[in-house]
Enzyme design. Sequence first.
Site, PDB file in Angstrom:
ATOM      1  N   GLN A 478      34.621  48.980  39.477  1.00 47.54           N
ATOM      2  CA  GLN A 478      35.279  48.278  40.577  1.00 47.54           C
ATOM      3  C   GLN A 478      36.479  47.500  40.028  1.00 47.54           C
ATOM      4  OE1 GLN A 478      33.675  44.531  42.161  1.00 47.54           O
ATOM      5  NE2 GLN A 478      33.106  45.738  43.936  1.00 47.54           N
ATOM      6  N   SER A 481      38.994  42.370  40.441  1.00 51.59           N
ATOM      7  CA  SER A 481      39.441  41.097  39.857  1.00 51.59           C
ATOM      8  C   SER A 481      40.641  41.300  38.941  1.00 51.59           C
ATOM      9  CB  SER A 481      38.315  40.457  39.044  1.00 51.59           C
ATOM     10  OG  SER A 481      37.192  40.283  39.847  1.00 51.59           O
ATOM     11  N   GLU A 596      27.931  44.297  47.864  1.00 51.36           N
ATOM     12  CA  GLU A 596      27.602  43.718  46.565  1.00 51.36           C
ATOM     13  C   GLU A 596      26.677  42.518  46.777  1.00 51.36           C
ATOM     14  OE1 GLU A 596      29.903  42.525  42.527  1.00 51.36           O
ATOM     15  OE2 GLU A 596      31.021  42.369  44.372  1.00 51.36           O
ATOM     16  N   GLU A 723      29.806  28.503  44.255  1.00 49.84           N
ATOM     17  CA  GLU A 723      30.646  27.590  45.058  1.00 49.84           C
ATOM     18  C   GLU A 723      31.180  28.336  46.289  1.00 49.84           C
ATOM     19  OE1 GLU A 723      30.899  27.878  41.708  1.00 49.84           O
ATOM     20  OE2 GLU A 723      30.068  25.915  41.210  1.00 49.84           O
TER      21      GLU A 723
HETATM   22  C1  LIG Z   1      29.258  39.755  34.362  1.00 51.68           C
HETATM   23  C2  LIG Z   1      30.392  39.904  35.308  1.00 51.68           C
HETATM   24  C3  LIG Z   1      30.706  41.145  35.795  1.00 51.68           C
HETATM   25  C4  LIG Z   1      31.793  41.319  36.647  1.00 51.68           C
HETATM   26  N1  LIG Z   1      32.102  42.575  37.087  1.00 51.68           N
HETATM   27  C5  LIG Z   1      33.207  42.752  37.851  1.00 51.68           C
HETATM   28  C6  LIG Z   1      33.618  44.062  38.229  1.00 51.68           C
HETATM   29  O1  LIG Z   1      32.989  45.053  37.889  1.00 51.68           O
HETATM   30  N2  LIG Z   1      34.735  44.202  38.950  1.00 51.68           N
HETATM   31  C7  LIG Z   1      35.474  43.132  39.363  1.00 51.68           C
HETATM   32  O2  LIG Z   1      36.453  43.335  40.060  1.00 51.68           O
HETATM   33  N3  LIG Z   1      35.108  41.868  39.012  1.00 51.68           N
HETATM   34  C8  LIG Z   1      34.013  41.669  38.261  1.00 51.68           C
HETATM   35  N4  LIG Z   1      33.635  40.397  37.901  1.00 51.68           N
HETATM   36  C9  LIG Z   1      34.494  39.299  38.276  1.00 51.68           C
HETATM   37  C10 LIG Z   1      33.873  38.360  39.308  1.00 51.68           C
HETATM   38  O3  LIG Z   1      33.872  38.931  40.571  1.00 51.68           O
HETATM   39  C11 LIG Z   1      34.716  37.090  39.237  1.00 51.68           C
HETATM   40  O4  LIG Z   1      34.463  36.519  37.975  1.00 51.68           O
HETATM   41  C12 LIG Z   1      34.383  36.112  40.317  1.00 51.68           C
HETATM   42  O5  LIG Z   1      34.797  36.586  41.558  1.00 51.68           O
HETATM   43  C13 LIG Z   1      35.037  34.746  40.039  1.00 51.68           C
HETATM   44  O6  LIG Z   1      36.384  34.875  39.757  1.00 51.68           O
HETATM   45  P1  LIG Z   1      37.007  34.195  38.446  1.00 51.68           P
HETATM   46  O7  LIG Z   1      36.220  34.620  37.296  1.00 51.68           O
HETATM   47  O8  LIG Z   1      38.441  34.468  38.434  1.00 51.68           O
HETATM   48  O9  LIG Z   1      36.768  32.670  38.653  1.00 51.68           O
HETATM   49  P2  LIG Z   1      37.646  31.700  39.540  1.00 51.68           P
HETATM   50  O10 LIG Z   1      37.806  32.251  40.896  1.00 51.68           O
HETATM   51  O11 LIG Z   1      38.866  31.300  38.815  1.00 51.68           O
HETATM   52  O12 LIG Z   1      36.676  30.466  39.619  1.00 51.68           O
HETATM   53  C14 LIG Z   1      36.541  29.503  38.580  1.00 51.68           C
HETATM   54  C15 LIG Z   1      35.682  28.363  39.119  1.00 51.68           C
HETATM   55  O13 LIG Z   1      36.355  27.787  40.241  1.00 51.68           O
HETATM   56  C16 LIG Z   1      35.512  27.814  41.383  1.00 51.68           C
HETATM   57  N5  LIG Z   1      36.294  28.077  42.582  1.00 51.68           N
HETATM   58  C17 LIG Z   1      37.252  29.002  42.780  1.00 51.68           C
HETATM   59  N6  LIG Z   1      37.688  28.957  44.037  1.00 51.68           N
HETATM   60  C18 LIG Z   1      36.985  28.007  44.667  1.00 51.68           C
HETATM   61  C19 LIG Z   1      36.945  27.494  45.977  1.00 51.68           C
HETATM   62  N7  LIG Z   1      37.716  27.964  46.966  1.00 51.68           N
HETATM   63  N8  LIG Z   1      36.072  26.522  46.256  1.00 51.68           N
HETATM   64  C20 LIG Z   1      35.245  26.018  45.293  1.00 51.68           C
HETATM   65  N9  LIG Z   1      35.240  26.453  44.045  1.00 51.68           N
HETATM   66  C21 LIG Z   1      36.089  27.440  43.723  1.00 51.68           C
HETATM   67  C22 LIG Z   1      34.558  28.970  41.115  1.00 51.68           C
HETATM   68  O14 LIG Z   1      33.367  28.839  41.885  1.00 51.68           O
HETATM   69  C23 LIG Z   1      34.325  28.853  39.639  1.00 51.68           C
HETATM   70  O15 LIG Z   1      33.361  27.888  39.379  1.00 51.68           O
HETATM   71  C24 LIG Z   1      32.562  40.204  37.032  1.00 51.68           C
HETATM   72  C25 LIG Z   1      32.240  38.934  36.554  1.00 51.68           C
HETATM   73  C26 LIG Z   1      31.173  38.786  35.696  1.00 51.68           C
HETATM   74  C27 LIG Z   1      30.840  37.416  35.186  1.00 51.68           C
END
Ligand SMILES: Cc1cc2nc3c(=O)[nH]c(=O)nc-3n(C[C@H](O)[C@H](O)[C@H](O)COP(=O)(O)OP(=O)(O)OC[C@H]3O[C@@H](n4cnc5c(N)ncnc54)[C@H](O)[C@@H]3O)c2cc1C
Length: 743
Positions: A478, A481, A596, A723
């Site tokens: 997928q 991100s 998902e 969150e």
């Molecule tokens: C093991 C693993 C597998 C994954 N596999 C995939 C995959 O196959 N394909 C894919 O596309 N993605 C994948 N992901 C990505 C995953 O979907 C993202 O990590 C997730 O959506 C969070 O985005 P970020 O990491 O950029 O964190 P951010 O969005 O930057 O968030 C960082 C922190 O800020 C908080 N935050 C952000 N926005 C808000 C808000 N509006 N209100 C309150 N708090 C907020 C979050 O809750 C978090 O605590 C994977 C992630 C992991 C850990």
Amino acid sequence: MSAPLSGATAPSTLNPDRLELARVARRWLGASSPISVVRQALESETEVMPEFWPELVELGWIGLSVSEEHGGQGGTLADLVTVLEEWGLAVAPGPFPGSALLATLLDVHAPEFLAPIIAGAVGAVAFGGGALQAVDHGSTVLLTGEVKPVDGGSLAEWFLLPVVVEQATESEADADWYLIHRDELLVTPLRSADPVRRLAAVTAHNLSVSSDRRIPVQTHQVRDLAAVVQAAECVGVAAWCVSTAAEYAKNRVQFDRPIGQFQAVKHRCADALCRLEEARAATWDAAELDPSDEQFPLAAAVAGALGATAAFECAKDAIQILGGIGYTWEYDAHLYLRRATVARHLNGDPVPWRRRVWQLVQSGLRRSMAVDLPASAESFRPEVRSLITQLQQVDREHWNRELADGGWIAPHWPTPWGRSASGLEQLVIDEELREAGIRRPHIQIAGWVLPTLIAHGTSAQQERFIRASLRLDLRWCQLFSEPEAGSDLASVTTRAERVEGGWSLTGQKVWTTLATEADWGICLARTDPTAPKHEGITCFLVDMRNPGIEIRPLRELTGFAMFNEVFLDQVLVPDDCVVGDVNGGWSCARTTLENERVSMGSGSSFGPGLESVLDLSHRTGSTPDARVVDVLGGLLASAQALSVMGLRTTLRALSSELGMAAVGPGPEASIRKLLGVEHEQRVQEVGMELLGSATVIDESEGAVWFGGFLGNRALSIAGGTSEIQRNVIAERLLGLPRDELST
Ligand SMILES: Cc1cc2nc3c(=O)[nH]c(=O)nc-3n(C[C@H](O)[C@H](O)[C@H](O)COP(=O)(O)OP(=O)(O)OC[C@H]3O[C@@H](n4cnc5c(N)ncnc54)[C@H](O)[C@@H]3O)c2cc1C
């Protein structure tokens, strides 16, 4: 005006007859016990019987769960619980809960004493503290001592009192229970934390009582039933608090925004709703059982551990969200806090209940969470069994193919990819495959991609990809991100530019699970940079062997490398690999993400993790100390509530097939995802605590627990962080305003 039966105030019951009972009770209480009547009771010098009492007696509610042969309504505990929730919601005055509890106990243990209670003489059960001392004289006992506080005692005529014989113990744990009339006792009304329903001290001084006043009931039976009755009222209390806080948060404006947009407020509301739903699930579960059922004590203990605490915490949260107005005498919030506080300190203290949950589970007790399938389920069985027979005749290596081609892997998907299976049919298929020891292959990321193709793909795309993916001949990743687009997925910047015959994709994806093994990726890319951010995105299917794709594995904190960075440099995607409309990719993304969510939140909660923790606690040999018992009991109670929420989700989905009017989707699924994830993380931590210093030696058992702990960190991030999940709960389930910046 009474509140509608929806949102946070929806009753626990899923049964249409009981929903009607709840409707009637809400209407009746709205008319007979509006807040003006509650306020009168609050301000009254002494507690007086509410004017509505004779009408309530006439309605038969005191004997709602009492058998008809004993003069009751012939209902069940669940009927009573339905009315009690409404009672809590209305914070009604009058000693109804105590009377109904006494009637329910007498129905089973001493029906000969029931008639006056059902006829309206007030009853109270003294589980507040202490016990009377008795000297046994054979056919009589001589009673002395004081029991206090007794909930509803100031108006009660009949008291069920704990009595301990001679020097045995002051505790009521091993007490006998005597039914004694007020005239024989000294009853002193007490100034009460909840003046709307007052407490009393009950004193006996050398009172000679015939031993036939002894009710053959055990203390735990009294307390278990009392816990459920109390939890039901507490669910109503918590429901008022959550819905009042949410309404206020929607409308109160500060800093030019409704306060419900501030996450400190929004998340507090979401957490309060979670607590309420946990308590609601636990109470419903216990109420659905007959109190004589061997599993009732466990269900009741879970309700005891969660019910009053939910009310207490939700009431405090409501006052906090209401601010200054919540602190006033005029605002009703304190009435709910008062009722919750009394409940919490009379039989609702979670610590002893958590201990009891742990003790019962230690003794081997478990709740079975099965749905009784109706006879119509049998019509599906022959076909499933014939599939199983066929499978057993072919080589195991061909099983995937057979299962995929027959639509057995995701039977709820439409034919030909699934079997368009109803909820009932799905359960039968699961049951039969499980019994035959046949495991369906895990199609991993395809489990989220294929529903998107089914919903938005062309028939050519469906033909090309779905069957092959179900057979595991194609694997997916997928590509959503990006470094700058995580929770705010609509910020993707990977560009897709129109070229001859298709699109050219350039950009960077990140955290892409299994990218190195995938044949295809589902990818979001921006096709119209000038459009609002949700409207300029398109969904593409990308051949991962395409030139221009570079995959760099990323090492995770576990040390493994499941996820990756994926760089796309002018990757050519032909037109026939666009899913849905150009610039319509956001709705595809939502289908994928929603799938998902379901799949990640659907694991068992009383699952192997917690069983391993229990096993670990056994293996440490000595009895765990009180703190550990409390922690384990808490985990068990919340695991139990999570399982019940799963069951409720299933029952809602099956409601029409079970011959009930459809009850519609409830809040349990999204709440369960959030609570389930945090529960699993906690389970792992408790396992490490039990293992002690061996946890940090990264080998054998330490490696297992520590590895699980590290791995579980992903649960609250991947597929929508906790969150974001709290935002979703508050916005979708409580209707709080969205944060304009995060839409
Ligand atoms: C093991 C693993 C597998 C994954 N596999 C995939 C995959 O196959 N394909 C894919 O596309 N993605 C994948 N992901 C990505 C995953 O979907 C993202 O990590 C997730 O959506 C969070 O985005 P970020 O990491 O950029 O964190 P951010 O969005 O930057 O968030 C960082 C922190 O800020 C908080 N935050 C952000 N926005 C808000 C808000 N509006 N209100 C309150 N708090 C907020 C979050 O809750 C978090 O605590 C994977 C992630 C992991 C850990």
